[in-house]
Design an enzyme around this catalytic site. Structure first.
Site, short mmCIF file in Angstrom:
data_model
loop_
_atom_site.label_atom_id
_atom_site.label_comp_id
_atom_site.label_asym_id
_atom_site.label_seq_id
_atom_site.Cartn_x
_atom_site.Cartn_y
_atom_site.Cartn_z
N LYS A 147 42.72 25.13 -5.34
CA LYS A 147 42.65 24.71 -3.80
C LYS A 147 43.60 25.47 -2.87
O LYS A 147 43.79 24.97 -1.78
CB LYS A 147 43.14 23.17 -3.85
CG LYS A 147 41.90 22.44 -4.61
CD LYS A 147 42.25 20.98 -4.58
CE LYS A 147 41.49 20.05 -5.54
NZ LYS A 147 40.29 19.61 -5.15
N GLN A 195 45.96 18.06 -1.85
CA GLN A 195 45.19 18.48 -0.53
C GLN A 195 46.51 18.68 0.42
O GLN A 195 46.09 18.90 1.65
CB GLN A 195 44.70 17.42 0.02
CG GLN A 195 43.41 17.16 -0.79
CD GLN A 195 42.28 18.30 -0.87
OE1 GLN A 195 42.60 19.11 -0.20
NE2 GLN A 195 41.45 18.29 -1.89
N ASP A 254 50.69 13.42 -5.41
CA ASP A 254 49.68 14.13 -5.50
C ASP A 254 49.52 15.32 -4.38
O ASP A 254 48.99 14.53 -3.38
CB ASP A 254 48.30 13.18 -5.76
CG ASP A 254 47.05 14.13 -5.82
OD1 ASP A 254 47.26 15.28 -5.57
OD2 ASP A 254 45.95 13.45 -6.07
N HIS A 276 42.77 9.69 -5.18
CA HIS A 276 41.56 10.30 -5.93
C HIS A 276 41.49 9.69 -7.46
O HIS A 276 42.63 9.25 -7.92
CB HIS A 276 41.83 11.87 -5.78
CG HIS A 276 41.20 12.78 -6.40
ND1 HIS A 276 40.85 13.09 -7.79
CD2 HIS A 276 40.33 13.72 -5.95
CE1 HIS A 276 40.10 13.92 -7.99
NE2 HIS A 276 39.64 14.47 -6.99
N CYS A 336 35.24 11.99 -5.41
CA CYS A 336 36.26 11.37 -6.45
C CYS A 336 37.36 10.21 -6.04
O CYS A 336 38.22 10.45 -6.69
CB CYS A 336 36.91 12.74 -7.16
SG CYS A 336 35.87 13.85 -7.86
#
Ligand code: PMP
Length: 416
Positions: A223, A200, A197, A120, A362
């Site tokens: 999220k 998600q 990261d 991302h 993104c």
């Protein structure tokens, strides 16, 4: 998932475009359960004050709530100590904090930072900027023909000049679950700190930062059914001890003179200069409690089942390409329809009450590497049902050819 889960989310009760709302854009942001909304309202109604500043009882109560939220988040990702949990405004700020506060100290001209080819922009541009400033080299590990990443390929890009590495736990474009444990073993063996990261990942699977071997782990509250404007940076204590803050100002200092001595606070307070998002932290803790009560194993199975159902349904349609080769289990799926711009598909679905994301998500370099102008992404959460997945598949099947072709680039700027 139990049927009452849907009733916990007031926003889902509405119709959109005359259809029951099928919200399948959870990777962009999730809806919030009443438990989270109530926690935020209760905080502002009963306990609102600033933290760590005043001796009065309300400030103490707000401070207790804020620190209790930190402990709740610590337990959720199994950090060793609550001081390893820094509240930020989201993943983007967490990555920037590590790039500027930590990696910047370690990188000089000619050194290397390694990232994957599926990142991302928020886990790409902070590293690119740092490398440009330092004259360092950003090494991007290419994904394979299916847009997937192997631990061997990642490890093969680590050299004696590598000073830092960063990788997504789960791709926000294809939903690929990356072999983070193996990547972490490779970076650890070479003494290279690794940032993961987890934007998600945390809402879709149990995450244990210690078992993963991540040195830093970042995620966003919005999220994972929590409020906007609150996020987390987990950092191993010994690394946070060496990190500089991004913001200087009130709250992160112990003693201040104008020109002379300055004594700063310790982690995590050192990294939370200014009034933090206290209500956001309280709401995030409520979201964590909500997810924990559902059980993260059940959440993972539920989201993976819906994703697999969508993949199977879409793959069975003529002219539909599902991206990625993995059996999708990351909670989202990306696809394209022959002869249709992703926007056409997104508009068509929206007109039937099905909300999906379209475009480059993104992650423009990665989507470019797939050879398309964008994808349609459906992403699932705890309140989604098999019937909604079937509606998605049925509506994709009836999408009409529009006037934008897959090669037509003019509309992509709208979807950055
Ligand atoms: N990384 C990934 C993988 C993401 O999906 C996102 C959000 N789309 C981010 C980083 C950035 O998160 P935020 O906008 O909440 O800072």
């Amino acid at each position: 998932m139990t049927s009452d889960v849907r009733d916990h989310f007031p926003v889902l009760a509405q119709q959109v475009e005359g259809h029951a709302l099928a919200y399948l854009d959870n990777a962009a942001t999730t809806q919030k359960p009443r438990q989270v909304l109530d926690a935020v309202v209760r905080y502002y109604s009963e306990s609102n004050a600033n933290v760590g500043r005043s001796v009065h009882a309300m400030s103490m109560r707000a401070t207790d709530a804020y620190e209790a939220a930190r402990e709740t988040v610590r337990a959720f990702v199994n950090a060793a100590d609550a001081a390893e949990i820094v509240f930020t405004k989201g993943t983007t700020e967490s990555v920037n904090l590590v790039a500027e506060g930590f990696a910047a100290q370690m990188v000089s001209a000619g050194d290397e930072i390694v990232v994957s080819g599926m990142e991302h922009h928020s886990n790409l541009l902070p590293w690119r900027r740092l490398c440009e400033r330092k004259g360092a080299v950003l090494r991007v590990v290419p994904t394979d023909a299916d847009g997937e990443l192997s631990a061997e390929a990642f490890a093969g890009h680590l050299t004696p000049r590598t000073r830092f590495a960063a990788v997504a736990h789960v791709s926000n474009v294809q939903g690929t679950v990356n072999p983070v444990r193996e990547i972490a073993a490779a970076t650890r063996a070479r003494g290279v700190p690794l940032l993961v990261d987890g934007a998600q990942a945390v809402a879709h699977r149990p995450v244990d930062v210690q078992a993963l071997g991540a040195d830093f782990y970042c995620f966003s509250g919005h999220k994972m059914y929590g409020p906007m404007g609150i996020g987390v940076l987990y950092g191993r204590a010994e690394l946070l001890e060496r990190m500089d803050p991004l913001l200087v100002g009130g709250g992160m200092v112990k003693e201040v003179t104008v020109e002379g001595p300055l004594a700063v606070a310790k982690a995590p307070t050192l990294f939370e200069g200014g009034t933090p998002n206290i209500a956001g932290a309280v709401g995030l803790a409520a979201a964590v409690e909500y997810l924990s009560a559902l059980g993260m194993d059940r959440v993972r199975d539920h989201d993976a089942e819906l994703t697999a159902r969508a993949a199977a349904g879409l793959r069975a349609l003529d002219g539909v390409r599902v991206f990625g080769a993995q059996q999708p289990s990351g909670g989202l799926i990306s696809f394209g329809v022959d002869g249709l711009h992703p926007y056409d598909v997104g508009n068509h679905l929206s007109a039937h009450g099905v909300m999906v994301r379209t475009g480059v998500h993104c992650a423009m370099p990665f989507v470019d590497s797939l050879g398309v102008v964008g994808t349609v992404r459906a992403s699932f959460g705890v309140y989604n049902t098999p019937e909604e997945v079937d509606r998605l598949v049925e509506r994709v099947a009836t999408a009409e050819k529009g006037f934008w072709s897959n090669e037509h680039p003019t509309q992509r700027f709208l979807s950055l």
